[in-house]
Design a protein around this motif. Structure first.
Motif, short mmCIF file in Angstrom:
data_model
loop_
_atom_site.label_atom_id
_atom_site.label_comp_id
_atom_site.label_asym_id
_atom_site.label_seq_id
_atom_site.Cartn_x
_atom_site.Cartn_y
_atom_site.Cartn_z
N TYR A 1 85.68 49.41 43.64
CA TYR A 1 86.76 48.42 43.73
C TYR A 1 86.69 47.42 42.59
CZ TYR A 1 89.35 44.37 45.63
OH TYR A 1 90.21 43.31 45.82
N HIS B 1 90.57 44.51 55.04
CA HIS B 1 89.59 45.00 56.02
C HIS B 1 88.76 46.17 55.48
CE1 HIS B 1 91.71 42.40 58.74
NE2 HIS B 1 92.83 43.08 58.59
N LYS C 1 85.69 47.73 53.13
CA LYS C 1 84.41 47.45 52.48
C LYS C 1 84.15 48.55 51.44
CE LYS C 1 83.69 44.13 55.47
NZ LYS C 1 83.77 42.70 55.09
N ASP D 1 81.45 50.47 48.33
CA ASP D 1 80.09 50.75 47.88
C ASP D 1 79.78 50.01 46.59
OD1 ASP D 1 79.20 52.81 49.84
OD2 ASP D 1 80.92 53.90 49.04
N ARG E 1 86.72 34.42 53.14
CA ARG E 1 86.11 34.80 51.86
C ARG E 1 85.48 33.64 51.11
NH1 ARG E 1 91.14 37.30 48.94
NH2 ARG E 1 92.14 35.58 50.08
N SER F 1 82.59 39.36 49.94
CA SER F 1 83.09 39.48 51.31
C SER F 1 83.38 40.93 51.68
CB SER F 1 84.36 38.65 51.48
OG SER F 1 85.48 39.26 50.84
N LYS F 2 83.40 41.81 50.69
CA LYS F 2 83.74 43.21 50.93
C LYS F 2 82.51 44.13 50.84
CE LYS F 2 88.50 42.63 49.44
NZ LYS F 2 89.03 42.84 50.80
N MET F 3 81.33 43.54 50.94
CA MET F 3 80.12 44.35 50.90
C MET F 3 79.88 45.05 52.23
SD MET F 3 77.23 42.33 48.66
CE MET F 3 77.06 40.97 49.80
N LYS F 4 79.45 46.27 52.14
CA LYS F 4 78.89 46.99 53.28
C LYS F 4 77.39 47.10 53.03
CE LYS F 4 81.18 50.91 52.52
NZ LYS F 4 81.54 52.37 52.50
N THR F 5 76.65 47.65 53.95
CA THR F 5 75.21 47.79 53.75
C THR F 5 74.94 48.64 52.51
OG1 THR F 5 74.81 47.63 56.12
CG2 THR F 5 73.05 48.55 54.77
N SER G 1 75.84 47.78 49.37
CA SER G 1 76.82 47.58 48.30
C SER G 1 76.18 46.95 47.07
CB SER G 1 77.97 46.68 48.78
OG SER G 1 78.75 47.32 49.74
#
Length: 655
Positions: A215, A283, A285, A287, A318, A339-343, A345
């Protein structure tokens, strides 16, 4: 990734066609004409095998307006995510040389909505009219009709290379504006390689079919997304990469979407709009996230929705950590990405030097840095050489952040100094006078990965970047004295009476009020409260030998002597509980007061209620190397030599 064979021939052909625009268009406009034409020609070539079937299906719909269902059917027949309902092709629209402009317009309006939007964003209609008026439209279109770029001749991968290379060349040609939306490709490669640093071993290799999302919230022309996609595929040929982006500028959005469209990857997920106020993926997330947001851009004009979100949602939105000053929105983009991190990232962002240190303790910028560092998300920062970009010569830095640091990097930040690892360009492009060679990029990534014992590498604990900002107070010491300023505040009658008291002093305000009462008594009509307050203020004179003025038994602070000092955070501060932090901070402050301040100012104290925690990243200071001045004798000898040379030159001139 290696370049596909023969793609430079296509680039050279289009570059030669662009020369026909000379005299009718300015050089910086060439790209906005050639790129949409390239997109149209590629779409036409891709659609050619299924064109007849699509037209038959369109005819079967009759006068029915095409809706989502029909759109899906036509895409299925075309076997790609776009189609064209016009009976014209790139070749047949040239059959009537007197109506080429009208035919081209009809051809473009027949495009499916997603493809039509791309051409529309290029503002292409106006450029077609200009070419038509200049008498060059037919010749330019004829050349493009002869360009063989169908899927059988040029793969999607090769098409991407052609588009990217043309974009680079046109951007360099228009270097006075290129930096607004164009990141040098070697910088992109470095950011991507740092972003994927250490990923091949545990995240990509050995996985059967990994799916990764990438992203960019300030996508520009999409170069970061396509480069990241290519590099991930380099690491694992079976990887499925989904790219997402958003771009505010219509033309650069069109370029990015075009590039993805002609490569048949992710064009539907290249959104248009301001990602800070109109987040297209609220909404989702990701990588990997990467961006080169604009530096020092004022966000005041769209501040309200951002401020409202920060106030209403806090950390649930955010911008909970804080808002930077309105003159630079770089940290808004970074918070948006975090704010758009997943585990697991990883985030890579190119920033100017300002976000490293701007803002005092307690400010929005400092609180954002505090949030990031205390969360242990900042993995490292790489300093780039200056003069790397087309429209600015400032120094820039690549920040790498993650919410899953490897164990050996936990609790620390790696600083890599690449400021001297440049190669000078033979010819400047705007402000760009330096570039990173492939070897330099590889070396920077090696330093970042391996963290060797090297003067260009510093690995520092997180709390290194934090500090206490102490408020140091000193007691208010005053004597009250009748001065010229005091006398000038009195009306003439009272001034005449008290003129002889000039220099009279009182040790306390109470004693001076006795004198003031006398002034009130002799002044005709008395003295109003405002004048009395002004006299008291003017009479109060600092006296270091006076006794401290007490208020409720404690010394009253003197605002004129108030000072501020920054001291490091205690070791292990970030891992402490709130109670432990409070105790450790106070102890460190009192130790500093006792050892560093009291030897010089014994009556000072620290107002702990005013203590603030700040964070800054003084990158340059960490790599500063003291160079002692040259000996005086050496400098004097050099001056004598210069004087001797000047005298010889003067004699040679007969002077």
């Amino acid at each position: 990734m290696s370049q596909p064979q023969g793609f430079q021939d296509k680039v050279a052909f289009i570059w030669k066609v662009a020369d026909k625009l000379r005299g009718s268009f300015k050089q910086h406009e060439y790209g906005s004409v050639m790129l949409p034409l390239l997109v149209l020609r590629r779409l036409d070539a891709v659609l050619e095998p299924t064109k007849a079937q699509v037209l038959r299906q369109v005819a079967s719909f009759g006068d029915k307006k095409l809706g989502p269902g029909e759109d899906l059917i036509l895409k299925g027949i075309a076997q790609v995510p776009f189609y064209n309902t016009s009976p014209l092709t790139f070749s047949t629209l040239l059959a009537d040389d007197k109506n080429v402009a009208d035919n081209l317009h009809a051809y473009i309006t027949g495009l499916s909505p997603a493809a039509y939007e791309v051409i529309e964003r290029y503002d292409f209609a106006g450029k077609v009219a200009r070419m038509d008026a200049a008498g060059i439209l037919y010749g330019v279109l004829s050349d493009f009709a002869d360009l063989h770029i169908g899927p059988d001749a040029v793969s999607n991968e090769a098409m991407g290379f052609i588009f990217e290379e043309l974009l680079r060349k046109f951007s360099e040609m228009s270097n006075e504006t290129a930096g607004e939306h164009y990141t040098p490709r070697e910088v992109i490669r470095l950011v991507v390689d740092l972003l994927l640093s250490g990923q091949s071993a545990h995240a990509l290799e050995g996985v059967n079919t990994p799916v990764r999302t990438v992203y960019d919230p300030a996508a520009g022309t999409g170069g970061m997304l396509t480069t990241a996609m290519d590099r991930i595929r380099d690491l694992n040929k079976t990887a499925k990469v989904a790219v997402y982006g958003q771009e505010l500028n219509p033309e650069t959005w069109a370029i990015a979407r075009s590039d993805l469209l002609i490569q048949d990857v992710g064009s539907d997920t290249m959104a248009f709009g301001n990602s800070l106020t109109q987040d297209a993926y609220p909404h989702v997330k990701f990588d990997y996230m990467l961006a080169n947001p604009p530096y020092g851009v004022d966000w005041k004009s769209y501040a309200k929705p951002i401020q409202d979100e920060a106030a209403s949602l806090g950390y649930g939105g955010r911008f909970g950590a804080g808002l930077p000053r309105v003159s630079d929105g770089s940290f808004l983009f970074l918070q948006h990405m975090l704010s758009k991190m997943k585990t697991g990232s990883r985030v890579g962002i190119v920033l100017s030097g300002s976000p490293l240190f701007s803002g005092a303790a307690g400010s929005g910028e400092s609180e954002i840095r505090r949030w990031i560092i205390e969360s242990d998300w900042l993995e490292g920062i790489v300093a780039l050489p200056d003069q790397m970009f087309y429209n600015t010569g400032i120094s820039t830095y690549v920040w790498i952040l993650t919410n899953a640091k490897p164990a050996h990097r936990a609790g620390s930040v790696a600083l890599i100094d690449g400021r001297e690892m440049f190669t000078k360009m033979r010819k400047s492009l705007g402000d760009k006078r330096k570039y990173l060679s492939d070897d330099a990029i590889d070396e920077l990534v090696r330093l970042y990965d391996d963290l060797p014992e090297d003067a260009r590498v510093k690995v520092l604990p997180n709390e290194t970047f934090g500090f206490q900002r102490l408020t140091v107070e000193r007691p208010l010491r005053r004597r009250w004295e009748i001065t010229d300023e005091v006398l000038n505040l009195l009306p003439d009658d009272a001034r005449a009476v008290f003129a002889g008291t000039l220099g009279t002093t009182a040790a306390t305000e109470k004693e001076f009020r006795t004198l003031l009462d006398g002034m009130v008594a002799v002044a005709e009509g008395g003295l109003d409260a405002k004048t009395q307050r002004a006299i008291l203020k003017a009479a109060a004179v600092y006296d270091e030998n006076a006794a401290p003025i007490l208020k409720k038994g404690a010394p009253e602070p003197d605002p004129d002597l108030r000072d501020f000092e920054n001291i490091p955070l205690p070791a292990g501060y970030i891992e402490m509980s709130d109670e432990q932090r409070t105790k450790a901070l106070r102890e460190a402050a009192e130790t500093h007061l006792r050892e560093e301040i009291h030897p010089y100012v014994p009556d000072a104290w620290i107002d702990h209620a005013k203590t603030k925690i700040g964070y800054e990243i003084p990158f340059t200071r960490q790599f500063y190397v003291y160079t002692p001045p040259r000996p005086v004798d050496e400098i004097a000898a050099e001056l004598r030599d210069l004087e001797s040379q000047i005298q010889d030159w003067m004699r040679g001139l007969g002077l």
